[in-house]
Design an enzyme around this catalytic site. Sequence first.
Site, short mmCIF file in Angstrom:
data_model
loop_
_atom_site.label_atom_id
_atom_site.label_comp_id
_atom_site.label_asym_id
_atom_site.label_seq_id
_atom_site.Cartn_x
_atom_site.Cartn_y
_atom_site.Cartn_z
N LYS A 137 -11.85 -6.63 8.99
CA LYS A 137 -13.05 -6.03 8.39
C LYS A 137 -14.08 -5.81 9.50
O LYS A 137 -14.20 -6.62 10.42
CB LYS A 137 -13.59 -7.01 7.35
CG LYS A 137 -14.77 -6.54 6.53
CD LYS A 137 -15.14 -7.63 5.51
CE LYS A 137 -16.21 -7.17 4.54
NZ LYS A 137 -16.46 -8.19 3.50
N SER A 212 -16.22 -5.54 -0.92
CA SER A 212 -16.64 -4.90 0.29
C SER A 212 -15.54 -4.68 1.31
O SER A 212 -15.73 -3.90 2.25
CB SER A 212 -17.77 -5.74 0.93
OG SER A 212 -17.29 -6.96 1.38
N SER A 236 -15.31 -9.83 -2.57
CA SER A 236 -15.12 -8.80 -1.55
C SER A 236 -13.72 -8.75 -0.93
O SER A 236 -13.39 -7.77 -0.26
CB SER A 236 -16.16 -8.97 -0.43
OG SER A 236 -17.40 -8.47 -0.86
#
Lengths: 543, 543
Positions: A137, A212, A236
């Site tokens: 990420k 996310s 997320s």
Amino acid sequence: MSAKGKGYLAIAADKQRQRQEKIPKEWMIDLPRCIEAGILLQAPVNCGILDETECQITSDHDAISLLEKIKTGIWSAERVTIAFCKRAAIAHQLTNCLTEIFFDEAIDRARQLDRERIDSPDGKALRPLHGLPISLKDSFQVAGKDTSTGLACFVNEPAEENSALAALLLDLGAVLYCKTNLPQTIMTGDSDNNVFGRTLNPHNTALTAGGSTGGEGALIALRGSLLGVGTDIGGSIRVPSLCNGIYGVRGSVGLVPHNGVRDLAVPGTSGVFSAAGPMATSIRDCQMFMKVIMESETWRYDHTVVSVPWRQLEVPKKLRIGLVEDNGIYTPSPPVRRGLNQTAQLLRESGNVEIVPVTVPGVKDIYFDLLQYWAPLGTEHYSELFDRTGEPPVPSVNTIKLLSLGSTTLKGFFDLNVRRDEAAKQYLRLFRDNKIDAILMPVAPHTAVPWDKFSNASYTGLWNYLDYPAVVIPVGKVGEQDLADDISHAKYGPQDAELYKLYTGPELYKDAPIALQVVGYRQTDEALLNTASVLDSIINEKK
Amino acid sequence: MSAKGKGYLAIAADKQRQRQEKIPKEWMIDLPRCIEAGILLQAPVNCGILDETECQITSDHDAISLLEKIKTGIWSAERVTIAFCKRAAIAHQLTNCLTEIFFDEAIDRARQLDRERIDSPDGKALRPLHGLPISLKDSFQVAGKDTSTGLACFVNEPAEENSALAALLLDLGAVLYCKTNLPQTIMTGDSDNNVFGRTLNPHNTALTAGGSTGGEGALIALRGSLLGVGTDIGGSIRVPSLCNGIYGVRGSVGLVPHNGVRDLAVPGTSGVFSAAGPMATSIRDCQMFMKVIMESETWRYDHTVVSVPWRQLEVPKKLRIGLVEDNGIYTPSPPVRRGLNQTAQLLRESGNVEIVPVTVPGVKDIYFDLLQYWAPLGTEHYSELFDRTGEPPVPSVNTIKLLSLGSTTLKGFFDLNVRRDEAAKQYLRLFRDNKIDAILMPVAPHTAVPWDKFSNASYTGLWNYLDYPAVVIPVGKVGEQDLADDISHAKYGPQDAELYKLYTGPELYKDAPIALQVVGYRQTDEALLNTASVLDSIINEKK
């Protein structure tokens, strides 16, 4: 107008051009043709960029079996890395899932690892993740790369050092090759921001890729990565795992090193913490990741970790699973209900699982408090970051009303703790008195929804609030049978009805993955992963 | 004047009378004669209350060897329990160490346990703590008993249920028989309050018995208990262990169940947490306690625990110990310096230990922040509790200036977290880069000091701030050789000099125990206990 003297549009245009330049010309796909051909998920194999071996490498393995091939010398780390760089480049062109691209360095490193292999012909002396490409990420710092998290104000500020996890993964032999997209603020269910734009869902581009950690979700669904790492403070990891039909684990806070992740919270904010965890194409890869990380000396890398070694536990012969139909706020949509019912049925029929209906108490109040825990000092710090380059909030930030959350006082903050303490007592009883190994429930009351409609995380956030580990298992896809039904099915009032009517039937939601989460008691991650593996083998090996 | 309509003096008088009535007449000692005879530590054996077997039971064993005697049927649980009830009653008359006395119920329970033994003649099926009398700090709730913590406003409010630890210990087969004294507010170094009065130090009654778990300290020093449990948020296990010359462990937060302990903090206060831990006459008893607790399913009893199983680790062949001479704020007094130097010398000579001098950085700032963590909302809640019955603060509350601590804001609280995060990073490097197994350092810059002079906990509090486990090992006693020296030895300015001159030489401080603390890295309690055991065997078996 901007602290950097440059508005966000110019910054984003520059940044996107730089990103584009990191993709070799010969890896560019014929995008209109791929889109016309329809199914994005098949495009990586069909677009003509990957040779046959590269298709094999990226299509036919999970991380565990790929590692075996690399370690035994069937494929070099270089061969594997190039294959995944190519496929990640393709995935990116299809879904806009990457933020930082560093294929060249990755391939260099892979060559270096191949030289190390010469000293260990049988592969036994190699490090656990030798040669495995791992995606991260965007919020994980990687030395020399931006950690912009999609905020224009942080663009062109390369990290001076690796985040703890990046450093550890490199020491474990992994190859880092790209970072992946996420929402502005890292708090929404749509991986969309003013710097990189929106990541698309490869199953159905009309639907969100989730957030996310949505860039990881899309990348892994397209097998541009077999193993990625996200973070989860409200869902997320789990929401994009659901949206993209992959496996994801929110482990207990602190097990996977988290230091050096840019999370945008006001520094020092405590109460509910983000946890890092794996996203993958198989449950055993998630388990392997957690085991390898926990068996390494994480404390050497990160002063914030809970450094407890992985426990090798026996899998119980007969599992007892608490079935949660809904969270008492939102009624699951028809495909989610079908997924849950069919799964429960499969588990019952297996003879190895006892299903016990349970309810999760007090989620409405809990979710209300969780919102306050996320931003106890309010959300002005987000606006302040936006203002530096004049960027507006993206639509999904407005969807979750993030910028209108109020602040609390120190006494108010401690009162949150008091209420959570009471809830934790109740949930201990739920697990203990029902003698359940885990809870099985939806990840959300819906599948991936249309863009910018993912409005709440009450199904996932409950477990962040309590710090219980949770694993997402895909169980199917929306199909013809999943007709929309009347909103009178929404049991919990107008807000529920509003969300319920989002589901309009299999046309718009075609192929949207259906997934469930398996939740274990606090700090029993090893037991939970064992349990989830058993459930997955029943759910997904019969298909 | 009082919420209960009764002033604190009347409440205290009643409560003390009730307490007195719990001691059988035939266990009353001739106190003037004992005091005249001088050495309190010998009074339990010399006072004529214990028969020969009772002397043996209470004098010649630690908990581990006593458990063996009970389990193999050499002595019944009843015999053992009566012996410890008697000796605790004696210790109490000598030092005023008990708060709640429930000998009758303890003896009944012991008889019940003896009946259980009949089904397990070889003792192997018995529970781990079968028949072992265990004493608890007053703040642990025990059903049916007060948890007044020495505050008049809480007297005569019997607990409705057991604290998690009390429930667990009972399930593990222990016998609970008394609770022990502590300071008003549970925050000072003198176990003195308006309800029960002051606990005396059995080594030297002119000196403090320490706090906050001072009743345990005195009781165990007199062998009225072999194993007691305290709590420690700044030194409350370690300071009385030092003052009374016993072993004590502040384990990592959450390992020993803490729920159901009355700690007087504003509910929901987070940041620095109190940890429960054992106090005992041997290091192996402390280790056994931690192991037995961690091997039980603590999560079933307490939703706040860190439920990780005990790890059986190998003891390193050669230990590397960081030697900390002082904390950069206060210079240790001559006997403490002697204790540290002689110990370091013994360890070096053993050939099994490498000593590395290290310094602990930033303790002044850390201690300042720790005070704020203890009472982030200020200390009005203490005054409010006092006011309910009109009780004044005891002198030691004024000594530590507890009631003048100011409050902070939520932002201020998060700033504390930011600074601690930085410190934690630094201390990780200290342990990692020096490759040390543990730190060896004083528990305080002094031994037990005269009443109401124990003014700060910066040597112990550092490790609460960082949540590092720490073990106290007694290493000697103040003797003729420990002459006072000039305050020019105080290296750190006027405040240091002020404290330094408290040490006036061996007359006033005669027989004051000298002890050191051994500190391990975060969450490495098992390794630390192994290390401390090795050090203790070198330090205390050569004597």
